[in-house]
Scaffold this motif. Structure first.
Motif, PDB file in Angstrom:
ATOM      1  N   GLN B 286      43.227  32.355  39.190  1.00  0.00           N
ATOM      2  CA  GLN B 286      44.202  33.410  39.509  1.00  0.00           C
ATOM      3  C   GLN B 286      45.533  32.820  39.974  1.00  0.00           C
ATOM      4  OE1 GLN B 286      41.935  36.339  42.100  1.00  0.00           O
ATOM      5  NE2 GLN B 286      42.756  37.656  40.480  1.00  0.00           N
ATOM      6  N   TYR B 297      42.595  40.479  37.667  1.00  0.00           N
ATOM      7  CA  TYR B 297      41.490  40.911  38.516  1.00  0.00           C
ATOM      8  C   TYR B 297      40.448  39.798  38.497  1.00  0.00           C
ATOM      9  CZ  TYR B 297      43.163  45.757  38.019  1.00  0.00           C
ATOM     10  OH  TYR B 297      43.898  46.905  38.036  1.00  0.00           O
ATOM     11  N   TYR B 299      36.149  38.862  39.585  1.00  0.00           N
ATOM     12  CA  TYR B 299      34.841  39.332  40.037  1.00  0.00           C
ATOM     13  C   TYR B 299      33.896  38.135  40.147  1.00  0.00           C
ATOM     14  CZ  TYR B 299      36.991  43.388  37.770  1.00  0.00           C
ATOM     15  OH  TYR B 299      37.873  44.352  37.376  1.00  0.00           O
TER      16      TYR B 299
END
Lengths: 312, 312
Positions: B286, B297, B299
């Motif tokens: 990221q 996003y 996860y």
């Protein structure tokens, strides 16, 4: 008393296993080749006897794959001083698609390893057998070599670097093999295969190989059978085998779990759940071949889990 | 008291799993979609609420994949008389390569199945979810659908006939997912893939899928990692993902077991041996994406072994 003579058996192998072109193979208990190796007092390798080859194999130790591989091994371990004589007894037909050259080479290398008291795992011999295969077939594909050397059912996960994985297999899986006596040289059998294929066919193929591997791990013989379909290689190579689709039909109707070409052919093989069914499959296939004027050899065997072994 | 309202969660999925294009997929615990379904007194399906879709999904019950699949199911079981209302809560981005449409459709079908007291195995819903996917993506590929419905790691052994096999997997395998917010529609991502491929690349690929399946059965995480290489699809689709090879480099240097594209992208995923490593991988990926001006996003999840579940 030091052992200076040894007799070794190495097994025939079925490569490709229908949906695993170039990456799957297994060893059988019958047929196989034998090598008798004798240590000598002076350096150099000789070949004193070759039987069962119809005069096809060279006695010249620089040209015979067995002696070339053995020499390669001796050079590698720094024992070029070792002298030995080789007898090669072909107990299976050459050019049958049953890994004939692999079996001879594995027998030779296993013999010298044992004569020299090298106790390392046989799989360490893999690079040397590969060298022999390169010489015999123009390529060093490991799908015959590895099962002949390690026994059982093996996966060549990767060629570069070479990674071989032993797979489990159902103990009640029997192999019926028929070798129709027609000529299909490995080199030519490879050349007729297309270099480019359809992605969708490749997807079908890798779904099947994944299914076959799953079936081997879960002892699911029906899944193994369903997964052994080849939409890529078989349709091309089938042309080289007389009445291939008829033979498949006969095998499946006689209770085969699966049926396909062994290696590059012309041998065909079937899996069966018991030796009686395997025998019946072979009888019916041979009867059909006889009917169209083709002689054949047949073998029924369980999967050979051991690889090469010392005889006597 | 009869239940007339139900809330269901269905998981996101990672399809292809690098070396299993169109035949492998697994479900994760996060993200996923939710459906609230309410039985009504009169026939007909309505959609009263859709959240989290940025206004992208249709309220028209004849155009929304969830309602279309549910209607297909009701017609099939002879219950066209059933009336119901659907709320769809998208809890994951659309067009992410994480099986967004599959998750919604599975949630809807699992909801109606439970509302009607149908106790058969969820896998019986497979044809109906496939129907929904056909509508959403123009093809009914089961590699997202089947894991969303059945949970765990699945193999689509065959499409004709459809055969889905549940695979085992190491319990200590964690999945790190990053969705970079760039647009890669599934349909276009498929179109850039070549129809014809080299046989030698296909051999590499099926060696790898066979290795991956072996690794899953033997809990061999290193083998799983080595096998997750894609010489066919990834080199083409990587072009659609900003700095893909840089991201892989970052992941592998941060301790990833493997790294690749999820489905048709743009989401990327890595396997890691613990959740902390998975988190670090995501943070670093990221950070790199932020540095080149791309929001994302992330996860972290273990593999979801259960599939859809009733909430509350």
């Amino acid at each position: 008393m030091e052992v200076d003579t040894i007799r070794v058996f190495a097994p025939a192998t079925v490569a490709n296993v229908v949906c695993g072109f170039d990456v799957l193979g297994f060893a059988v208990n019958e047929p196989g080749d034998e090598v008798v190796m004798r240590l000598k007092n002076r350096p150099g390798i000789t070949i004193s006897k070759i039987t069962g080859d119809d005069g096809k194999l060279p006695y010249n130790p620089f040209k015979n794959t067995v002696s070339v591989s053995v020499k390669h091994y001796l050079d590698h371990i720094g024992r070029s001083d070792v002298g030995l004589d080789i007898e090669l007894h072909k107990k299976m037909p050459i050019g049958s698609g049953l890994g004939s050259s692999s079996a001879s080479t594995v027998a030779g290398l296993f013999a010298i390893k044992n004569l020299l008291g090298d106790t390392s795992d046989p799989s360490t011999l893999l690079p040397f057998v590969m060298k022999g295969e390169e010489m015999a077939c123009g390529h060093g594909h490991a799908d015959n070599v590895a099962p002949a050397l390690m026994g059982g059912f093996v996966l060549i996960r990767s060629y570069q670097p070479l990674e071989v994985i032993r797979l489990p297999y159902p103990k009640d899986l029997f192999c019926a093999i028929v070798f129709p006596q027609v000529d299909v040289p490995t080199r030519e059998a490879r050349q007729i295969i297309r270099n480019k294929i359809l992605l969708k066919d490749a997807v079908t193929q890798w779904g099947n190989i994944a299914g076959l591997i799953s079936g081997l791990y879960t002892n699911d013989i029906e899944l193994i059978g369903r997964s052994m379909e080849d939409v890529l290689i078989e349709p091309v190579r089938a042309m080289l085998i007389p009445d291939f689709y008829k033979l498949r039909d006969i095998a499946m109707k006689s209770g085969a779990v699966s049926f396909g070409i062994s290696g590059s052919g012309p041998s065909v093989f079937a899996f069966a759940k018991d030796p009686e069914t395997a025998k019946q499959i072979n009888q019916k296939i041979q009867a059909h071949l006889t009917g169209i004027g083709i002689n054949s050899y047949q073998y029924v065997s369980s999967i050979n889990g051991e690889g090469p072994r010392v005889l006597d």
